[in-house]
Design a protein around this motif. Structure first.
Motif, PDB file in Angstrom:
ATOM      1  N   TRP A 186       0.835  -1.194   0.000  1.00  0.00           N
ATOM      2  CA  TRP A 186       0.000   0.000   0.000  1.00  0.00           C
ATOM      3  C   TRP A 186       0.871   1.246   0.000  1.00  0.00           C
ATOM      4  CZ3 TRP A 186      -4.861  -0.991  -0.993  1.00  0.00           C
ATOM      5  CH2 TRP A 186      -5.399  -2.220  -0.617  1.00  0.00           C
ATOM      6  N   VAL A 187       0.405   2.275  -0.661  1.00  0.00           N
ATOM      7  CA  VAL A 187       1.112   3.546  -0.651  1.00  0.00           C
ATOM      8  C   VAL A 187       1.044   4.140   0.751  1.00  0.00           C
ATOM      9  CG1 VAL A 187       1.176   5.891  -1.572  1.00  0.00           C
ATOM     10  CG2 VAL A 187       0.661   3.968  -3.090  1.00  0.00           C
ATOM     11  N   TRP A 188      -0.136   4.105   1.367  1.00  0.00           N
ATOM     12  CA  TRP A 188      -0.303   4.602   2.728  1.00  0.00           C
ATOM     13  C   TRP A 188      -0.759   3.451   3.617  1.00  0.00           C
ATOM     14  CZ3 TRP A 188      -2.549   7.851  -1.171  1.00  0.00           C
ATOM     15  CH2 TRP A 188      -1.768   8.976  -1.444  1.00  0.00           C
ATOM     16  N   SER A 189       0.204   2.710   4.109  1.00  0.00           N
ATOM     17  CA  SER A 189      -0.136   1.587   4.975  1.00  0.00           C
ATOM     18  C   SER A 189      -0.545   2.109   6.346  1.00  0.00           C
ATOM     19  CB  SER A 189       1.050   0.632   5.098  1.00  0.00           C
ATOM     20  OG  SER A 189       2.170   1.312   5.612  1.00  0.00           O
ATOM     21  N   SER A 216      -7.248  -4.030   7.362  1.00  0.00           N
ATOM     22  CA  SER A 216      -6.994  -4.127   5.930  1.00  0.00           C
ATOM     23  C   SER A 216      -5.529  -3.861   5.583  1.00  0.00           C
ATOM     24  CB  SER A 216      -7.882  -3.150   5.169  1.00  0.00           C
ATOM     25  OG  SER A 216      -7.530  -1.821   5.511  1.00  0.00           O
ATOM     26  N   GLY A 217      -4.804  -3.181   6.469  1.00  0.00           N
ATOM     27  CA  GLY A 217      -3.406  -2.865   6.212  1.00  0.00           C
ATOM     28  C   GLY A 217      -3.193  -1.525   5.529  1.00  0.00           C
ATOM     29  N   SER A 231     -12.982   5.903   6.499  1.00  0.00           N
ATOM     30  CA  SER A 231     -13.472   6.543   7.725  1.00  0.00           C
ATOM     31  C   SER A 231     -12.338   7.262   8.455  1.00  0.00           C
ATOM     32  CB  SER A 231     -14.133   5.517   8.642  1.00  0.00           C
ATOM     33  OG  SER A 231     -13.194   4.521   9.018  1.00  0.00           O
ATOM     34  N   THR A 232     -11.127   6.696   8.407  1.00  0.00           N
ATOM     35  CA  THR A 232      -9.975   7.337   9.036  1.00  0.00           C
ATOM     36  C   THR A 232      -9.667   8.652   8.331  1.00  0.00           C
ATOM     37  OG1 THR A 232      -9.060   5.168   9.584  1.00  0.00           O
ATOM     38  CG2 THR A 232      -7.560   7.029   9.680  1.00  0.00           C
TER      39      THR A 232
END
Length: 106
Positions: A6-9, A14-15, A20-21
Motif C-alpha cells: 500500500w502507498v499509505w499503509s 486491511s493494512g 473513515s480514518t
C-alpha cells in the motif's frame, strides 16, 4: 510506483488507511485550521487537473489515477493554444520554406 503493498499503509485490519480514518482526519484538520470546509475528493480532482495543465498526456494520467480508460483521463487534459504551439516548436525537422511574397509556407 511500488509493485506491491500500500502507498499509505496503516495498522488497520486491511493494512491501509480506511475511508473513515481519512474522513475523521480531514474533519479535524478543517476544524483546527479554520479553512473553509471542502470535499476531500476535490484534492484528487485538483491534482489530476494540474497534471493535465502541466502537459501530462491522457495515457500517463490514466496510469497515475488508476483509470480503466483514457476517456476518463482525457477530461483532465485541456491543452491551451500556447501548449499546442510549444509542442509543435519542439518537433525536429527542416525549417519550413516561406514564400517571400506571401509569408506563407510553400
Amino acid at each position: 510506483m511500488p509493485l506491491e503493498g500500500w502507498v499509505w499503509s496503516s495498522a488497520t485490519i486491511s493494512g491501509h488507511i480506511e475511508p473513515s480514518t481519512l474522513k475523521k482526519r480531514h474533519h479535524n484538520a478543517i476544524r483546527l485550521s479554520g479553512v473553509r470546509p471542502f470535499v476531500l475528493y476535490s484534492l484528487r480532482h485538483t491534482f489530476l487537473t494540474r497534471l493535465g495543465e502541466a502537459g501530462c498526456d491522457a495515457w500517463t494520467l490514466a496510469r497515475i489515477a488508476g483509470h480503466a480508460s483514457i476517456n476518463m483521463s482525457a477530461r483532465y487534459v485541456h491543452p491551451s493554444q500556447e501548449a499546442v504551439m510549444n509542442l509543435f516548436s519542439r518537433l525536429q525537422g527542416p525549417p519550413l520554406l516561406v514564400n517571400p511574397n506571401s509569408n506563407r509556407p510553400m
